[in-house]
Design an enzyme around this catalytic site. Structure first.
Site, short mmCIF file in Angstrom:
data_model
loop_
_atom_site.label_atom_id
_atom_site.label_comp_id
_atom_site.label_asym_id
_atom_site.label_seq_id
_atom_site.Cartn_x
_atom_site.Cartn_y
_atom_site.Cartn_z
N ASP A 29 106.42 83.27 1.12
CA ASP A 29 106.13 84.01 -0.11
C ASP A 29 105.41 85.31 0.22
O ASP A 29 104.79 85.45 1.27
CB ASP A 29 105.34 83.16 -1.10
CG ASP A 29 104.31 82.25 -0.45
OD1 ASP A 29 103.97 82.49 0.73
OD2 ASP A 29 103.84 81.32 -1.11
N GLU B 201 102.92 83.45 -6.93
CA GLU B 201 101.72 83.26 -7.75
C GLU B 201 102.03 83.41 -9.24
O GLU B 201 101.26 82.98 -10.08
CB GLU B 201 100.63 84.25 -7.34
CG GLU B 201 100.13 84.09 -5.91
CD GLU B 201 99.31 82.83 -5.69
OE1 GLU B 201 99.01 82.12 -6.67
OE2 GLU B 201 98.98 82.54 -4.53
#
Length: 371
Positions: free
Chosen positions: A68, A127
């Site tokens: 990520d 997130e």
């Protein structure tokens, strides 16, 4: 001269960006990737993410590795010489390390062609608002659909050299929670002419504390946490509106349904009791991270047999991770990687031990070469 893994990590640490805003991060990574031998590399972009396919010698299957990319809206307090250059933004969840490890693997296999095809996934917006699901559904990804997939997450509490994971459930189902209340504002001296939403919100927050303790099986596990209450404009004005923001986390899908149903019932009661209007928004919802038993067992066996590696069979965690969407459709696993720091995830002082970079890259090179 090629940059070291530490150089790459520090460069990424300086430029944290929020979900789907990772433009500098994407550009930096693309420049690194373009500097590698291109003989068996293919590169695609998707929004602010990147997909890199490494053609294998045999190519009987494709193994994917995901990292990520996004940072958090946190003002860094580490005092490091490579502190974030973006005010109010920080890599406080280790995604700078995640990307660096992925690049280290990619660089190795760009010089040493693997047996099988590899797919490196640099995914934006973990997130929030959630990049995994739309990336998974994209045409670009589906053209290079993998047969299995791997990812990791840093673990501040474990020493460097520690690998921790488990079969089956690793991370929880998660959901954001936003509740808006609207009543009748007024002068503080005349409360009988108003419907006070600060009081209504306060009652609701208190009632929410019983949702888990009196509705979820004690042998199961769930969390409802309220992190924000907003309401009112001045000390002598009765608040017309209030907003409650929080998170729901459960180990089972059934518990998530039960918790949401109970929250909705409590909110309906507040509407009646305080003569107000209320709305609920669950925002981003992440499904559980479920490790494929066969594949994670193979990784555990490999890790236990490596010198210098400490393996821990960990418990489930209430952590949320949108990597679960990949695992819904592609067999694979995720594991914790020890980084030995006193500060936890999402802490403005998080400072992982950079020795973990070479350890993780070498450990994963060895594992991927067994596949």
């Amino acid at each position: 001269m090629e940059p070291s893994l530490i150089d790459v990590r520090r460069a990424l640490h300086r430029i944290p960006e929020l979900g789907f805003e990772e433009y500098k991060t994407q550009t930096y990574l693309l420049d690194l990737i373009q500097s590698l031998p291109q003989d068996f590399l293919e590169v695609k972009t998707w929004k602010t993410g990147i997909l890199v396919r490494v053609g294998g010698r045999k190519g009987e299957k494709t193994v994917a590795y995901r990292a990520d990319m996004d940072g958090l809206p946190i003002t860094e307090e580490t005092g490091l010489p490579f502190v974030s250059q973006h005010e109010g933004r920080m890599h406080a969840c280790g995604h700078d390390l995640h990307m660096t490890i992925a690049f280290g693997l990619l660089r190795h296999f760009a010089y040493h062609q693997p047996e099988t095809h590899l797919l490196f996934i640099f995914q934006p917006a973990e997130e929030g608002p959630g990049g995994a699901k739309p990336m998974l559904d994209s045409e670009e990804f589906r053209m290079w659909w993998p047969d299995e997939i791997i990812a990791l997450h840093i673990a501040p509490e474990y020493p460097v050299g520690t690998i921790a994971t488990r079969k089956g459930l690793l991370f929880a189902n998660t959901s954001e929670l936003f509740i808006d209340l609207k009543g009748q504002g007024g002068h503080a001296a005349y409360p009988h002419l108003a419907n006070d939403m600060v009081v209504a919100a306060s009652h609701l927050v208190t009632q929410l504390q019983s949702v888990v303790s009196r509705n979820v099986d004690p042998l199961d596990s769930a969390v409802v946490t309220i992190g924000v209450i907003k309401g009112g404009t001045k000390q002598n004005i009765i608040a017309e509106t209030a907003r409650i923001e929080g998170t729901i986390r459960t180990l089972s899908i059934e518990s998530m349904k039960k918790v949401k149903k109970r929250i909705e019932a409590l909110v309906s009661g507040i509407e009646i009791g305080f003569s107000c209007q209320a709305s609920i928004d669950y925002g981003s919802n992440y499904c559980q991270v479920w490790n494929d038993e066969e594949r994670v067992a193979r990784f555990i066996e490999y890790s236990q047999g490596r010198e210098g590696v400490t393996f821990i069979e960990c418990s489930e965690a209430m952590t949320g991770e949108d990597f679960g969407y990949f695992l819904e459709e592609i067999p694979g696993f995720m594991f914790w990687l020890g980084v030995d720091t006193n500060y936890g995830l999402h802490d403005a002082r998080l400072n992982p031990n950079e020795d973990v970079l070479s350890f993780a890259v070498q450990h994963l090179i060895g594992y991927i070469e067994t596949l």
